[in-house]
Design an enzyme around this catalytic site. Sequence first.
Site, PDB file in Angstrom:
ATOM      1  N   LYS A   1       0.834  -1.203   0.000  1.00  0.00           N
ATOM      2  CA  LYS A   1       0.000   0.000   0.000  1.00  0.00           C
ATOM      3  C   LYS A   1       0.879   1.267   0.000  1.00  0.00           C
ATOM      4  CE  LYS A   1      -3.782  -2.250   2.600  1.00  0.00           C
ATOM      5  NZ  LYS A   1      -4.706  -2.055   3.752  1.00  0.00           N
TER       6      LYS A   1
ATOM      7  N   THR B   1      -5.254  -7.671  10.748  1.00  0.00           N
ATOM      8  CA  THR B   1      -5.615  -6.397  10.115  1.00  0.00           C
ATOM      9  C   THR B   1      -5.156  -5.203  10.955  1.00  0.00           C
ATOM     10  OG1 THR B   1      -7.532  -7.458   9.116  1.00  0.00           O
ATOM     11  CG2 THR B   1      -7.551  -5.051   9.206  1.00  0.00           C
TER      12      THR B   1
ATOM     13  N   TYR C   1     -12.360  -2.555  -3.048  1.00  0.00           N
ATOM     14  CA  TYR C   1     -12.859  -2.598  -1.674  1.00  0.00           C
ATOM     15  C   TYR C   1     -14.394  -2.622  -1.615  1.00  0.00           C
ATOM     16  CZ  TYR C   1      -8.252  -1.868   0.495  1.00  0.00           C
ATOM     17  OH  TYR C   1      -6.960  -2.014   0.946  1.00  0.00           O
TER      18      TYR C   1
ATOM     19  N   ARG D   1      -1.622 -14.383   3.824  1.00  0.00           N
ATOM     20  CA  ARG D   1      -2.407 -13.778   4.919  1.00  0.00           C
ATOM     21  C   ARG D   1      -1.693 -13.965   6.260  1.00  0.00           C
ATOM     22  NH1 ARG D   1      -6.754 -10.363   4.064  1.00  0.00           N
ATOM     23  NH2 ARG D   1      -7.655 -11.098   6.010  1.00  0.00           N
TER      24      ARG D   1
ATOM     25  N   ASN E   1      -1.637  -0.102   7.114  1.00  0.00           N
ATOM     26  CA  ASN E   1      -1.078  -1.383   7.577  1.00  0.00           C
ATOM     27  C   ASN E   1      -0.260  -2.098   6.496  1.00  0.00           C
ATOM     28  OD1 ASN E   1      -3.194  -2.194   5.991  1.00  0.00           O
ATOM     29  ND2 ASN E   1      -4.351  -3.221   7.620  1.00  0.00           N
TER      30      ASN E   1
END
Length: 137
Positions: free
Chosen positions: A9, A91, A49, A85, A112
Amino acid sequence: MQQTLVLVKPDGVRKNLIGEVVSRFEGRGLKISALKLMKISEAQAKSHYAEHEGKPFFSELVEFITSGPVAAMVVSGENAIKAVRGMMGATNPLDAVPGSIRGDYALSIGENIVHGSDGEDSAAREINNFFKAEKIF
Ligand code: IDP
Ligand code: MG
């Protein structure tokens, strides 16, 4: 064999963590099957999203993910979705164990560092959203 869509990100790109994230996946034995640096459009972010539309943090989420370049990649390997993951961590980085990417490099849920698809259906949808026209190796 599975494929999953990973994003470093904008906060991860700003913190120079693209190489660190890629290195962790490669070190684990996963393959980088596609990779590009790009700015996500608002429409593409809303589609990515879509499951969070209507939640109080949705507009913040779209604003953040479009705030700067992301490194988008397809990561492949045995059980790649679950493996990635796990390596990302929870998260909320405050709940992410040390040794995970979020546990090592993030403090806030809104920033994050990484995205990883959460299942086979979302992986297929997200890979199509980011790499529809491109070759995946
Ligand atoms: P994930 O990235 O671990 O799959 P999701 O629940 O799919 O988590 O949420 C997508 C992203 O939205 C998260 O990575 C996080 O950056 C952000 N987010 C999730 N929940 C909240 C919240 O309660 N407040 C602010 N941001 C949130
Ligand atoms: Mg998610």
